[in-house]
Design an enzyme around this catalytic site. Structure first.
Site, PDB file in Angstrom:
ATOM      1  N   GLU B  60       0.817  -1.223   0.000  1.00 50.45           N
ATOM      2  CA  GLU B  60       0.000   0.000   0.000  1.00 50.45           C
ATOM      3  C   GLU B  60       0.844   1.263   0.000  1.00 50.45           C
ATOM      4  O   GLU B  60       0.501   2.245  -0.669  1.00 50.45           O
ATOM      5  CB  GLU B  60      -0.965   0.020   1.196  1.00 50.45           C
ATOM      6  CG  GLU B  60      -2.180  -0.882   1.059  1.00 50.45           C
ATOM      7  CD  GLU B  60      -1.938  -2.302   1.523  1.00 50.45           C
ATOM      8  OE1 GLU B  60      -0.811  -2.605   1.975  1.00 50.45           O
ATOM      9  OE2 GLU B  60      -2.874  -3.123   1.450  1.00 50.45           O
ATOM     10  N   HIS B 129      -9.853  -4.519  10.704  1.00 47.11           N
ATOM     11  CA  HIS B 129     -10.446  -4.368   9.376  1.00 47.11           C
ATOM     12  C   HIS B 129     -11.722  -3.536   9.396  1.00 47.11           C
ATOM     13  O   HIS B 129     -12.462  -3.518   8.413  1.00 47.11           O
ATOM     14  CB  HIS B 129     -10.789  -5.744   8.787  1.00 47.11           C
ATOM     15  CG  HIS B 129      -9.612  -6.503   8.264  1.00 47.11           C
ATOM     16  ND1 HIS B 129      -8.463  -6.679   8.990  1.00 47.11           N
ATOM     17  CD2 HIS B 129      -9.409  -7.134   7.084  1.00 47.11           C
ATOM     18  CE1 HIS B 129      -7.610  -7.409   8.276  1.00 47.11           C
ATOM     19  NE2 HIS B 129      -8.163  -7.681   7.111  1.00 47.11           N
TER      20      HIS B 129
END
Lengths: 352, 324
Positions: B60, B129
């Site tokens: 990322e 998450h």
């Protein structure tokens, strides 16, 4: 005479570089002297508190930026870390715009918003001065991605320090550029120290250039105190990037004479070490070489030095006399005007 | 008008904007060959090819930085996070680079870039998450933060975000991807910075955004059984949020309840509450209340997660307190 001159002649006579005309050799020399004199002037201005914050000088490393950038075309992109004054000057940013930025003035290349570590110059394809270590390597990959996407034929040169090699994002980026065959050259300016921590105390798997082989990247090394060696190595890497779309990791050994920044007491290395390194001064060595090649005379060397001193003084005077930016200007820089959608309201949440 | 899902609406927005402008490309994990972790990019690789639908490794920080560099150079990247919770390993790129480079360069460079993906909880994937980082990014001066609740707005806002010359952080909802709604057939853009009135009533103003808008609407329906009617305002854009629309409603109802899924401390609702009390103090008949995610990490257990998220019961209790 050039500052920081160790006064010891150790230059090895070398055959004139095949591709370099006398004028080009003089230009390389002149560029290094310009940077040296600019940085000495910046150091003075810092001591007088005209420059605040951080100020990382390039003294000792001039051959790296000058040699590397001399191997580029104008369409190529350049991006570097926070020790960026020499890179900006070598790329063509005026000494006035650089010095004015160091003094935080409106006439600075970043309008006084960036400072020493954040010089930018779009007109010269210079994508900055970046101060979070390693962060800009991913941005550099994005520049190369765009060059490939737009098929511009340009390449990206990304300079980074030895300390950056231990940041995770650098490893991620090396993987990406190799995987995607991006037209990019990563040049590690290994000046032996990440702030006060030596390469030996921070890095396993030396030399650093070996890290590229994990990602099947071409690896090269160059002597960062020899401007022609840097130029030749970068030229090869640039050619690989431009014609084969193969990225290169290039490790260039250099040395900074001054502290990490102006506020560094420099207690992590000995005076003898610095003195020893100054015998390899890139400007001194190149001057000796050009004199041996009978390209540079004492008169011309003096003229170049006088001009560089005058340019640095002119830059400082210009910066001192330039206006400060104001908040109105600062707020005006936040957003690009919208021309494809309706204007977006931009309230200032700090207003009362 | 066609009835399509939120997922399809996003897909249409991407396809239309990529068709319209060759500088637009999509990049992220599993966006191409896998067709998108949530199928938002289904069919785009086949239509636009691997040059413009770019699969990335799980990196990322690096691919966010690639987006930044490509945007500086003049492209219009759409960078997908499979989950906004994964963006935190790229926080430096998002805050320092996206957040500063235009300003710090004296305005020399634009950053026409969209970061998008699902945020929020409710699917039992645990604390790592289930984050709602909208407010964290809204704290960065130059960032525009968008969070559509309906398919029509998902499409219209994503198109606006892609055409914006400034960085837009676009928050979708995993629980919203399957939601169906009417979407105009003709080309349209939803303006950034304008709220949507979802339900009208004179007793109370409820402001929400993203998935919580639907929870707020359910609560407003239940409140009607008490004989109380609420204005329900879906923000659509978290920053800059539509102060004028909220103010107009508060001047009618004199009571404000804010429903936001993020954690309470300095959530976006706190900013709205501050602005409303500051500028409409005399219009308020009761203290502003906020229903937020409970102040703990997201638990896996279904029952607990249902309690942690803003739910109808907690919204109703707050509304009744306001109306008492």
């Amino acid at each position: 005479m050039v500052g920081e001159d160790p006064g010891v002649a150790v230059a090895e006579p070398k055959a004139a570089a095949l591709s370099l005309s006398p004028d080009q050799q003089i230009a390389l020399y002149r560029q290094m002297v310009r940077i040296r004199r600019f940085e000495e002037k910046a150091a003075q201005a810092f001591m007088r508190a005209e420059i605040k914050g951080f100020c990382h000088l390039y003294i000792g490393e001039e051959a790296v930026a000058v040699g590397a950038l001399s191997a580029l075309e104008q369409r190529d992109a350049v991006i570097t870390a926070y020790r960026d004054h020499g890179v900006a000057l070598a790329r063509g940013t005026s000494a006035r715009a650089c010095m004015a930025e160091l003094l935080g003035k409106r006439t600075g290349c970043s309008k006084g918003m960036g400072g020493s570590m954040h010089l930018f110059d779009r007109a010269h394809h210079f994508y900055g001065g970046h101060a979070i270590v390693g962060s800009h390597t991913a941005v550099a990959a994005g520049l190369a991605f765009a060059q490939q996407y737009e098929n511009t034929g340009g390449i990206t040169l990304c300079l980074l320090g030895d300390g950056a090699m231990n940041q995770g994002v650098v490893s991620e980026t090396l993987n990406l550029v190799s995987l995607w065959r991006l037209p990019i050259v990563f040049l590690i300016e290994n000046n032996e120290y990440a702030m006060g921590t030596s390469v030996a105390r921070s890095s396993a798997g030396l030399p650093l250039v070996n890290r590229g082989s994990a990602f099947d990247m071409a690896g090269r090394t160059a002597n960062g105190m020899d401007v022609e060696d840097v130029r030749a190595s970068v030229a090869e890497a640039v050619s690989l990037a431009r014609t084969e779309h193969l990225p290169t990791l290039l490790e260039v050994k250099t040395y900074r004479y001054r502290g990490h920044s102006m506020s560094d007491p420099d207690t992590y290395r000995t005076k003898q070490e610095i003195a020893e390194q100054k015998k390899n001064d890139p400007i001194f060595l190149y001057r000796k070489r050009l004199e041996e090649r009978r390209i540079l005379t004492e008169d011309l060397a003096k003229q170049i030095d006088d001009e560089a001193r005058a340019e640095a003084q002119d830059a400082l005077t210009f910066a001192e006399q330039s206006p400060e930016p104001d908040l109105e200007l600062a707020f005006s820089l936040l957003f690009s005007p919208e021309d494809r959608i309706d204007p977006v309201p931009r309230p200032r949440y700090s207003d009362i | 008008m066609a009835k399509i899902t939120y997922r399809q609406a996003l897909n249409q927005a991407l396809a239309e904007e990529m068709e319209r402008d060759p500088a637009v490309f999509l990049m992220g994990e599993e966006v191409g060959e896998y067709q998108g972790a949530f199928k938002v990019s289904q069919g785009l690789l086949q239509r636009f090819g691997p040059k413009r639908v770019v699969d990335t490794p799980i990196s990322e920080a690096a691919f966010s930085g690639v987006g930044v560099g490509a945007a500086l150079y003049g492209l219009r990247p759409v960078v997908e996070f499979m989950n906004w919770s994964f963006s935190f390993v790229a926080f430096d790129q998002l805050v320092n680079n996206v957040g500063s480079l235009r300003f710090m360069s004296g305005g020399q460079f634009d950053l026409p870039i969209v970061f998008r993906g699902p945020s929020g909880g409710g699917t039992q994937i645990g604390a790592t998450h289930s984050h709602c980082p909208e407010s964290w990014f809204a704290g960065v001066p130059v960032l525009t933060v968008v969070s559509p609740a309906f398919p029509e707005d998902a499409k219209g806002l994503l198109k606006s975000a892609i055409r914006s010359n400034n960085p837009v952080f676009f928050f979708e909802g995993e629980r919203l991807y399957g939601l169906e709604g009417e979407v105009p057939d003709a080309e349209f853009l939803t303006p950034i910075g304008q709220a949507r009135i979802c339900r009208e009533g004179g007793d109370l103003t409820i402001v929400s955004g993203g998935y919580s808008t639907h929870t707020a609407l359910s609560a407003a329906g239940a409140l009607a059984a008490d004989g109380k009617e609420a204005d329900v305002i879906d923000l659509r854009t978290i920053k800059p949020y539509d102060f004028d629309r909220i103010a107009k409603s508060v001047q009618k109802t004199n009571r404000l309840l804010i429903v936001e899924e993020n954690k309470p401390f300095a959530g976006w609702g706190a900013q709205i509450a501050y602005d409303i009390q500051h500028r409409l103090f005399d219009w308020l008949d009761a203290p502003i209340l906020r229903v937020t995610g409970l102040d703990i990490p997201q638990p896996y257990n279904a029952k607990l997660e249902g309690q942690v998220l803003p739910n109808v019961e907690r919204i109703l209790a707050a509304a009744r307190q306001l109306l008492a």
